[in-house]
Motif scaffolding. Structure first.
Motif, PDB file in Angstrom:
ATOM      1  N   PHE A 157       7.075   7.538  10.528  1.00  0.00           N
ATOM      2  CA  PHE A 157       7.025   6.098  10.283  1.00  0.00           C
ATOM      3  C   PHE A 157       5.671   5.495  10.648  1.00  0.00           C
ATOM      4  O   PHE A 157       5.283   4.469  10.064  1.00  0.00           O
ATOM      5  CB  PHE A 157       8.158   5.389  11.026  1.00  0.00           C
ATOM      6  CG  PHE A 157       9.489   5.556  10.366  1.00  0.00           C
ATOM      7  CD1 PHE A 157       9.702   5.116   9.068  1.00  0.00           C
ATOM      8  CD2 PHE A 157      10.549   6.158  11.031  1.00  0.00           C
ATOM      9  CE1 PHE A 157      10.924   5.264   8.442  1.00  0.00           C
ATOM     10  CE2 PHE A 157      11.787   6.317  10.416  1.00  0.00           C
ATOM     11  CZ  PHE A 157      11.974   5.869   9.116  1.00  0.00           C
ATOM     12  N   ARG A 158       4.954   6.096  11.578  1.00  0.00           N
ATOM     13  CA  ARG A 158       3.592   5.625  11.857  1.00  0.00           C
ATOM     14  C   ARG A 158       2.685   5.852  10.658  1.00  0.00           C
ATOM     15  O   ARG A 158       1.762   5.066  10.413  1.00  0.00           O
ATOM     16  CB  ARG A 158       3.020   6.351  13.083  1.00  0.00           C
ATOM     17  CG  ARG A 158       3.564   5.871  14.419  1.00  0.00           C
ATOM     18  CD  ARG A 158       2.891   6.566  15.572  1.00  0.00           C
ATOM     19  NE  ARG A 158       1.482   6.223  15.643  1.00  0.00           N
ATOM     20  CZ  ARG A 158       0.666   6.667  16.613  1.00  0.00           C
ATOM     21  NH1 ARG A 158       1.128   7.474  17.552  1.00  0.00           N
ATOM     22  NH2 ARG A 158      -0.596   6.312  16.613  1.00  0.00           N
ATOM     23  N   PHE A 162       1.382   2.333   3.996  1.00  0.00           N
ATOM     24  CA  PHE A 162       1.549   1.942   2.603  1.00  0.00           C
ATOM     25  C   PHE A 162       1.613   0.416   2.468  1.00  0.00           C
ATOM     26  O   PHE A 162       1.435  -0.128   1.384  1.00  0.00           O
ATOM     27  CB  PHE A 162       2.820   2.567   2.014  1.00  0.00           C
ATOM     28  CG  PHE A 162       2.961   2.398   0.530  1.00  0.00           C
ATOM     29  CD1 PHE A 162       2.098   3.062  -0.341  1.00  0.00           C
ATOM     30  CD2 PHE A 162       3.930   1.561  -0.007  1.00  0.00           C
ATOM     31  CE1 PHE A 162       2.217   2.895  -1.717  1.00  0.00           C
ATOM     32  CE2 PHE A 162       4.050   1.394  -1.385  1.00  0.00           C
ATOM     33  CZ  PHE A 162       3.192   2.061  -2.237  1.00  0.00           C
ATOM     34  N   GLY A 163       1.857  -0.263   3.580  1.00  0.00           N
ATOM     35  CA  GLY A 163       1.905  -1.722   3.568  1.00  0.00           C
ATOM     36  C   GLY A 163       0.624  -2.380   4.048  1.00  0.00           C
ATOM     37  O   GLY A 163       0.567  -3.606   4.184  1.00  0.00           O
ATOM     38  N   ASP A 164      -0.404  -1.591   4.308  1.00  0.00           N
ATOM     39  CA  ASP A 164      -1.686  -2.146   4.734  1.00  0.00           C
ATOM     40  C   ASP A 164      -2.443  -2.733   3.540  1.00  0.00           C
ATOM     41  O   ASP A 164      -2.296  -2.278   2.408  1.00  0.00           O
ATOM     42  CB  ASP A 164      -2.549  -1.061   5.388  1.00  0.00           C
ATOM     43  CG  ASP A 164      -2.282  -0.951   6.880  1.00  0.00           C
ATOM     44  OD1 ASP A 164      -1.362  -1.626   7.354  1.00  0.00           O
ATOM     45  OD2 ASP A 164      -2.981  -0.177   7.563  1.00  0.00           O
ATOM     46  N   PHE A 199       5.817  -3.813  -1.306  1.00  0.00           N
ATOM     47  CA  PHE A 199       6.592  -4.062  -2.517  1.00  0.00           C
ATOM     48  C   PHE A 199       5.738  -4.662  -3.631  1.00  0.00           C
ATOM     49  O   PHE A 199       5.994  -4.417  -4.807  1.00  0.00           O
ATOM     50  CB  PHE A 199       7.791  -4.958  -2.198  1.00  0.00           C
ATOM     51  CG  PHE A 199       8.971  -4.197  -1.657  1.00  0.00           C
ATOM     52  CD1 PHE A 199       9.936  -3.691  -2.518  1.00  0.00           C
ATOM     53  CD2 PHE A 199       9.104  -3.963  -0.308  1.00  0.00           C
ATOM     54  CE1 PHE A 199      11.017  -2.971  -2.036  1.00  0.00           C
ATOM     55  CE2 PHE A 199      10.178  -3.241   0.192  1.00  0.00           C
ATOM     56  CZ  PHE A 199      11.137  -2.740  -0.671  1.00  0.00           C
ATOM     57  N   SER A 200       4.729  -5.438  -3.263  1.00  0.00           N
ATOM     58  CA  SER A 200       3.786  -5.923  -4.282  1.00  0.00           C
ATOM     59  C   SER A 200       3.103  -4.752  -4.969  1.00  0.00           C
ATOM     60  O   SER A 200       3.011  -4.683  -6.193  1.00  0.00           O
ATOM     61  CB  SER A 200       2.728  -6.835  -3.649  1.00  0.00           C
ATOM     62  OG  SER A 200       3.273  -8.051  -3.212  1.00  0.00           O
ATOM     63  N   VAL A 201       2.627  -3.819  -4.162  1.00  0.00           N
ATOM     64  CA  VAL A 201       1.928  -2.649  -4.690  1.00  0.00           C
ATOM     65  C   VAL A 201       2.871  -1.786  -5.528  1.00  0.00           C
ATOM     66  O   VAL A 201       2.502  -1.311  -6.616  1.00  0.00           O
ATOM     67  CB  VAL A 201       1.324  -1.818  -3.536  1.00  0.00           C
ATOM     68  CG1 VAL A 201       0.843  -0.461  -4.035  1.00  0.00           C
ATOM     69  CG2 VAL A 201       0.174  -2.581  -2.878  1.00  0.00           C
ATOM     70  N   ALA A 218       7.719   2.026  -0.649  1.00  0.00           N
ATOM     71  CA  ALA A 218       7.800   0.621  -0.228  1.00  0.00           C
ATOM     72  C   ALA A 218       9.023   0.400   0.659  1.00  0.00           C
ATOM     73  O   ALA A 218       8.943  -0.283   1.695  1.00  0.00           O
ATOM     74  CB  ALA A 218       7.860  -0.285  -1.453  1.00  0.00           C
ATOM     75  N   ILE A 219      10.150   0.964   0.271  1.00  0.00           N
ATOM     76  CA  ILE A 219      11.372   0.826   1.073  1.00  0.00           C
ATOM     77  C   ILE A 219      11.200   1.476   2.440  1.00  0.00           C
ATOM     78  O   ILE A 219      11.560   0.899   3.471  1.00  0.00           O
ATOM     79  CB  ILE A 219      12.570   1.436   0.322  1.00  0.00           C
ATOM     80  CG1 ILE A 219      12.886   0.613  -0.931  1.00  0.00           C
ATOM     81  CG2 ILE A 219      13.799   1.522   1.225  1.00  0.00           C
ATOM     82  CD1 ILE A 219      13.924   1.226  -1.843  1.00  0.00           C
ATOM     83  N   LEU A 220      10.623   2.681   2.448  1.00  0.00           N
ATOM     84  CA  LEU A 220      10.402   3.375   3.717  1.00  0.00           C
ATOM     85  C   LEU A 220       9.390   2.638   4.589  1.00  0.00           C
ATOM     86  O   LEU A 220       9.523   2.595   5.818  1.00  0.00           O
ATOM     87  CB  LEU A 220       9.926   4.804   3.454  1.00  0.00           C
ATOM     88  CG  LEU A 220      10.974   5.750   2.862  1.00  0.00           C
ATOM     89  CD1 LEU A 220      10.341   7.089   2.500  1.00  0.00           C
ATOM     90  CD2 LEU A 220      12.121   5.966   3.849  1.00  0.00           C
ATOM     91  N   ALA A 221       8.377   2.041   3.971  1.00  0.00           N
ATOM     92  CA  ALA A 221       7.399   1.244   4.731  1.00  0.00           C
ATOM     93  C   ALA A 221       8.084   0.051   5.380  1.00  0.00           C
ATOM     94  O   ALA A 221       7.771  -0.311   6.520  1.00  0.00           O
ATOM     95  CB  ALA A 221       6.268   0.790   3.820  1.00  0.00           C
ATOM     96  N   GLY A 222       9.021  -0.566   4.649  1.00  0.00           N
ATOM     97  CA  GLY A 222       9.783  -1.673   5.223  1.00  0.00           C
ATOM     98  C   GLY A 222      10.617  -1.223   6.403  1.00  0.00           C
ATOM     99  O   GLY A 222      10.635  -1.875   7.462  1.00  0.00           O
ATOM    100  N   ILE A 223      11.301  -0.093   6.262  1.00  0.00           N
ATOM    101  CA  ILE A 223      12.120   0.433   7.355  1.00  0.00           C
ATOM    102  C   ILE A 223      11.251   0.795   8.551  1.00  0.00           C
ATOM    103  O   ILE A 223      11.651   0.631   9.705  1.00  0.00           O
ATOM    104  CB  ILE A 223      12.918   1.659   6.870  1.00  0.00           C
ATOM    105  CG1 ILE A 223      13.930   1.233   5.793  1.00  0.00           C
ATOM    106  CG2 ILE A 223      13.650   2.339   8.031  1.00  0.00           C
ATOM    107  CD1 ILE A 223      14.646   2.377   5.136  1.00  0.00           C
TER     108      ILE A 223
END
Length: 202
Positions: free
Chosen positions: A49-50, A55-57, A137-139, A160-165
């Motif tokens: 997860f780190r 992916f959300g940066d 999610f935008s990406v 995106a889902i995993l980045a959110g989690i």
């Protein structure tokens, strides 16, 4: 019909996340989902997860810009518009409308057994919504709309889902923040798509 089928897997995956997330947000009090996930900590999950949270940066938008820099100009405009638009909205929500929203580490500061992933700096305020999730999610939606590749789009949506989690696992956000961020990310990506349609029409 066959030509449009490329986006079906990603749509189904997002709808599963959307419906499950709606159910979780409605049924469970704030923080309960985070505490449950927090109990599942494991060194392997810490590492995973780190990494996936990157992916959300914001630099992911820069990578997309580089990929489409020498392709169609309208694609480049769409990416830049989406990135700027989602940045503005996240700032307004975080720093203006919900500036006092507490992050999980502050919300649970009296909780002695809250697990924090080693090496991860946790923040105290500006929790709602999750900016990383919005970006992810935008990406993912931009990749879906621009690549029109079934499997690439599916992988991007899963990431995106995993980045959110990951934002919940890393004790950076509540699930509610993540869920709102996913909706905001989808909205901003489609806004970029509509903006390009409007520019073309003009």
């Amino acid at each position: 019909m066959e030509k449009a089928a490329w986006w079906y897997p990603s749509l189904i995956l997002y709808l599963m996340f959307f419906l499950t997330g709606s159910w979780l947000v409605i049924l469970y009090p704030k923080g309960e989902i985070l505490l449950y996930i927090n109990q599942l900590n494991h060194p392997w999950l810490d590492t995973f997860f780190r990494l996936i949270t990157f992916f959300g940066d914001g630099f992911v938008f820069l990578l997309l810009i580089l990929v489409y820099l020498f392709r169609k100009l309208k694609y480049l405009i769409m990416i830049v518009f989406t990135g700027v638009w989602q940045g503005i909205l996240v700032y307004l929500f975080k720093k203006v409308m919900f500036s006092g929203s507490l992050r999980p580490s502050k919300f649970f500061e009296q909780l002695e057994n809250l697990y924090l992933v080693p090496g991860v700096e946790v923040h105290s305020y500006h929790s709602f919504p999750s900016g990383h999730t919005t970006t992810a999610f935008s990406v993912a939606l931009l990749i879906l709309l621009l690549s029109r590749n079934r499997w690439l789009s599916l992988v991007a949506m899963l990431m995106a889902i995993l980045a959110g989690i990951s934002r919940v696992y890393l004790v950076q956000h509540f699930f509610m923040d993540v869920y709102a961020g996913s909706l905001l990310g989808v909205f901003t990506a489609f806004s970029g798509y509509w903006f390009i349609g409007w520019v073309n029409a003009k």
